[in-house]
Design a protein around this motif. Sequence first.
Motif, PDB file in Angstrom:
ATOM      1  N   GLY A 248       0.222   2.149   7.126  1.00 63.75           N
ATOM      2  CA  GLY A 248       1.081   1.632   7.809  1.00 63.75           C
ATOM      3  C   GLY A 248       2.235   2.564   8.454  1.00 63.75           C
TER       4      GLY A 248
ATOM      5  N   GLU B   2       2.332   4.054  12.146  1.00 64.23           N
ATOM      6  CA  GLU B   2       3.839   4.046  12.746  1.00 64.23           C
ATOM      7  C   GLU B   2       3.953   5.578  13.362  1.00 64.23           C
ATOM      8  OE1 GLU B   2       8.268   4.279  11.737  1.00 64.23           O
ATOM      9  OE2 GLU B   2       7.154   3.028  10.233  1.00 64.23           O
TER      10      GLU B   2
ATOM     11  N   GLU C 217       0.361   0.343   2.682  1.00 64.10           N
ATOM     12  CA  GLU C 217       1.729   0.697   3.179  1.00 64.10           C
ATOM     13  C   GLU C 217       1.568   2.387   3.635  1.00 64.10           C
ATOM     14  OE1 GLU C 217       4.691  -1.049  -0.367  1.00 64.10           O
ATOM     15  OE2 GLU C 217       3.267   0.497  -0.882  1.00 64.10           O
TER      16      GLU C 217
END
Length: 161
Positions: free
Chosen positions: A41, A45, A38
């Motif tokens: 990620g 991004e 997570e």
Amino acid sequence: MKSRHALALPALLVVAIVLTAPGAQPASAAEEQMSKAEADGIIFERQNLMLQFDKDAELLGEIAAGLKPKDKLAEVTASIAETAAASKGAFEPRVPGGRAKPEVWSNWADYSRRLDDLEKNTKQLAEFGAKGDLTSVTNMLGGALQCKECHDVYRGPKKPA
């Protein structure tokens, strides 16, 4: 023999001092339980947003310099404004990594103010771009896109490949 409360008081004072230190922000429960995937990620991004921003800013510079036709002016200024608007939310999770320095979060008030200014300025840039007003876009560029000033404080050097 000291009571449990007498022993706990010094520990609580240490925690209180650490949590109230300038720039200290307790991590939320969600951030504490975030998996590596997570966190990766979120960093991915953020990096993609910044890469898009760089790509669009480069194209806008070429348009302003007359090296590229201005037919993409509205599209590129709109993209810059959208990316700027999404940037603050991408940094709100306290996830260190990428090229973001720890100062992003320890100086959050300044960093978030800079992102708010970027969003406001790029929104105006996009309004001029939508009208095809290249002169106004060009005149705003230096003040609207203060990337270097922010990067000097909040972005680390590229990591070797």
